[in-house]
Design an enzyme around this catalytic site. Structure first.
Site, PDB file in Angstrom:
ATOM      1  N   ASP A 148       5.397   6.737   2.625  1.00 41.37           N
ATOM      2  CA  ASP A 148       4.376   6.246   3.402  1.00 41.37           C
ATOM      3  C   ASP A 148       4.204   7.233   4.134  1.00 41.37           C
ATOM      4  O   ASP A 148       4.954   8.179   4.485  1.00 41.37           O
ATOM      5  CB  ASP A 148       5.198   5.113   4.456  1.00 41.37           C
ATOM      6  CG  ASP A 148       4.078   4.612   5.379  1.00 41.37           C
ATOM      7  OD1 ASP A 148       3.467   4.008   4.736  1.00 41.37           O
ATOM      8  OD2 ASP A 148       4.370   4.519   6.729  1.00 41.37           O
ATOM      9  N   GLU A 157       1.677   8.311  -0.353  1.00 40.77           N
ATOM     10  CA  GLU A 157       0.496   7.607   0.333  1.00 40.77           C
ATOM     11  C   GLU A 157       0.119   8.934   1.158  1.00 40.77           C
ATOM     12  O   GLU A 157       0.241   9.377   2.153  1.00 40.77           O
ATOM     13  CB  GLU A 157       0.591   6.540   1.239  1.00 40.77           C
ATOM     14  CG  GLU A 157      -0.327   6.010   2.081  1.00 40.77           C
ATOM     15  CD  GLU A 157      -0.301   5.390   3.431  1.00 40.77           C
ATOM     16  OE1 GLU A 157      -1.033   4.695   3.720  1.00 40.77           O
ATOM     17  OE2 GLU A 157       0.691   5.595   4.001  1.00 40.77           O
TER      18      GLU A 157
END
Ligand code: GLC
Length: 541
Positions: free
Chosen positions: A199, A240
């Site tokens: 993330d 990401e």
């Protein structure tokens, strides 16, 4: 031999709490996911990416973690996780998990200890005595999040949070924090996962602006990758990282940093092209794609669990996409995106949805599919922010779409009960047995994709001289040649492919009604409105 399985994989993303509830509490669970592996296997995906499933107060769909070494009790136990991952492995499905270490929930015991000045944890977060001048800049959720620094009364200082104020940023510059991150990775690797979707990578390394010792912030990614390879050679890091193309190689390194990066800029061009019914935005973008290391890979996608972020388009381009796919204010989010599912944006037109899916699968990289898009699920705009696209999986036309026996209002998110996308109309059970369903089409597409290592490994050549509405890509790799054609417009086109096809034999891989007009050394292909085809080109006998 290097095990680069991810170069030719198809990843399916699941939110466990929305997949299948087996204990009737209204929340999906690991047992439910294990029970429905058939669906994922039948689709043809070979890797499952699990959204965060850890203990959480759930103020950001689990991206606010209070324990990195556990399972949210609503979803099951660690034992259930292991049973699930074992069942997945039995079917040859790999599992990767979300690694959310840019921040923790403020309810995490580490943050609680840090705000009390505990000697071990006091420097685990990013604190400041003064409120930094830029505190109202760089918020990620404009309209919902006001600042990136919030005052903590107990400690009497401000803490930094790149995202919501209930998600305090870990201080990655602190070696003890980095050690803990390795421990977390080592733990899940030991439980058998094949890697991590990481993330918010650019924000993880932003704390490392001045690491010293001649190192750059990106060297931390090298450190993570080394650790990963020592522990489990096949494990990957899928990042990401919504960064411009000219920064991508900082993240890939020489093949010694991240394995995969979501291609967010390509996703935005894809929606621009779909909105215009004109393929050139995609073709032009692909022509400028940077060379990346052999072991690096793009991850391509249509939709995911967040809004479509259109922040990298020019203002007028973004307005075009809004006008086509999210004209109402309620469909837009954070001044930059659209909080809708694919099928709903494309008006439920199955030809167009299938073409979009086919186009995405034909782009360079490893495709990632958001659960529910394979059956054309819709969204619920009454739910706040990004929850709109996270409604329960629709299995049957029965109560709650077969997701749960609980009362609808007790379900984790309200199942879609009304309208053309309701479970009465859109459900997996019906599509599994219907060869004309979107599920069956997606299945055929995935089969084609997995039989084309040329796409996973090769660099596409954008074929010139085709009509503006068409994206035509030629992949050549180890002697194999694959030509993919997509017509983004709602009227038929004729494509002259003679310069690419030459005398080769043309073998359609999808047979979606392809119409080829061949004379010697000349080939014209007609595509229907929103038509598409993949062709294997082979030397004629
Ligand atoms: C990522 C996730 C998003 C989450 C945010 C904060 O962007 O995709 O869902 O809200 O990180 O963790």
């Amino acid at each position: 031999m290097l095990n680069l399985w991810y170069k030719n994989a198809v990843i399916y993303c699941v939110d466990v709490d929305a997949f299948l509830d087996t204990d009737g509490d209204g929340v999906g669970d690991f047992q439910g996911l294990a029970d429905r592996l058939d669906h994922i296997e039948a689709l043809g995906a070979d890797c499952i990416w699990l959204l965060p499933f850890y203990p959480t107060p759930d103020r950001d769909n689990g991206y606010d973690i209070t324990d990195y070494y556990g399972v949210d009790p609503r979803l099951g136990t660690l034992g259930n996780f292991v049973e699930f991952s074992n069942a997945a492995r039995d079917r040859g499905l790999r599992v990767i998990v979300d690694l959310v270490v840019n921040h923790t929930s403020i309810d995490h015991p580490w943050f609680q200890a840090s705000r009390e000045g505990h000697p071990k944890y006091r420097d685990w977060y990013v604190w400041s005595k003064e409120k930094p001048e830029d505190a109202d800049k760089g918020v990620i959720f404009p309209g919902v999040q006001e600042s990136t620094w919030t005052f903590d009364r107990k400690r009497g200082e401000y803490y930094f949070h790149r995202f919501y104020k209930h998600q305090a940023d870990l201080n990655i510059a602190n070696p003890a924090v980095r050690e803990e991150i390795q421990r977390i990775m080592g733990y899940w690797l030991q439980l058998g996962v094949s890697g991590f979707r990481i993330d918010a990578v650019p924000f993880i390394i932003e704390d490392l602006k001045k690491p010293g010792d001649g190192l750059t912030p990106y060297d931390y990614l090298t450190e993570m990758r080394q650790f990963l390879s020592w522990r489990r050679a096949e494990a990957i890091m899928l990042a990401e990282a919504n960064v411009p193309m000219d920064q991508a190689n900082d993240y890939f390194g020489d093949g010694d940093r991240l394995n995969l990066i979501f291609n967010f800029p390509l996703n935005q061009k894809l929606f621009l092209a779909l909105a215009r019914g004109d393929g050139r935005a995609v073709g032009d973008f692909l022509k400028g794609l940077p060379d990346i290391p052999l072991v690096g890979q793009w991850a391509t996608f249509l939709r995911n669990h967040d809004e479509i972020d259109l922040g990298r388009l020019a203002d007028d381009e973004r307005q075009e996409v809004f006008a086509a796919f999210g004209p109402e204010k309620s469909m837009q989010l954070y001044d930059r995106g659209i909080r809708r599912r694919l099928a709903a944006m494309l008006g439920g037109d199955e030809r167009r949805i299938a073409m979009a899916m086919s186009l995405m699968l034909s782009l360079p990289g490893t495709p990632v599919i958001w659960y529910g898009d394979e059956i054309g699920m819709g969204d619920n705009l009454d739910l706040p922010e990004r929850q709109a696209v996270r409604t329960p999986m629709q299995w049957t036309p029965g109560k709650n779409g077969g997701f749960s026996s609980a009362r609808p209002q007790d379900c984790v998110r309200l199942p879609i009960a009304d309208g053309p996308f309701s479970y009465a109309h859109v459900h997996a059970m019906g599509q599994h047995v219907d060869p004309a369903s979107l599920f069956a089409t997606t299945q055929r597409l995935i089969r084609a994709r997995r039989s084309c290592p040329e796409i996973g490994w090769g660099q596409p050549q954008v074929v010139s001289g085709t009509p503006a509405s068409v994206v035509a890509l030629l992949y050549e790799w180890r002697g194999g040649r694959v030509l993919t054609l997509h017509n983004l417009a709602d009227s038929p086109v004729e494509i002259d492919c003679s310069h690419v096809v030459g005398d080769d034999a043309v073998r359609p891989m999808l047979q979606a009604g392809i119409d080829i007009d061949r004379a010697s050394n000349h080939s014209r292909i007609r595509l229907a409105a929103y038509g598409y085809e993949w062709l294997r080109l082979e030397p004629a006998d």
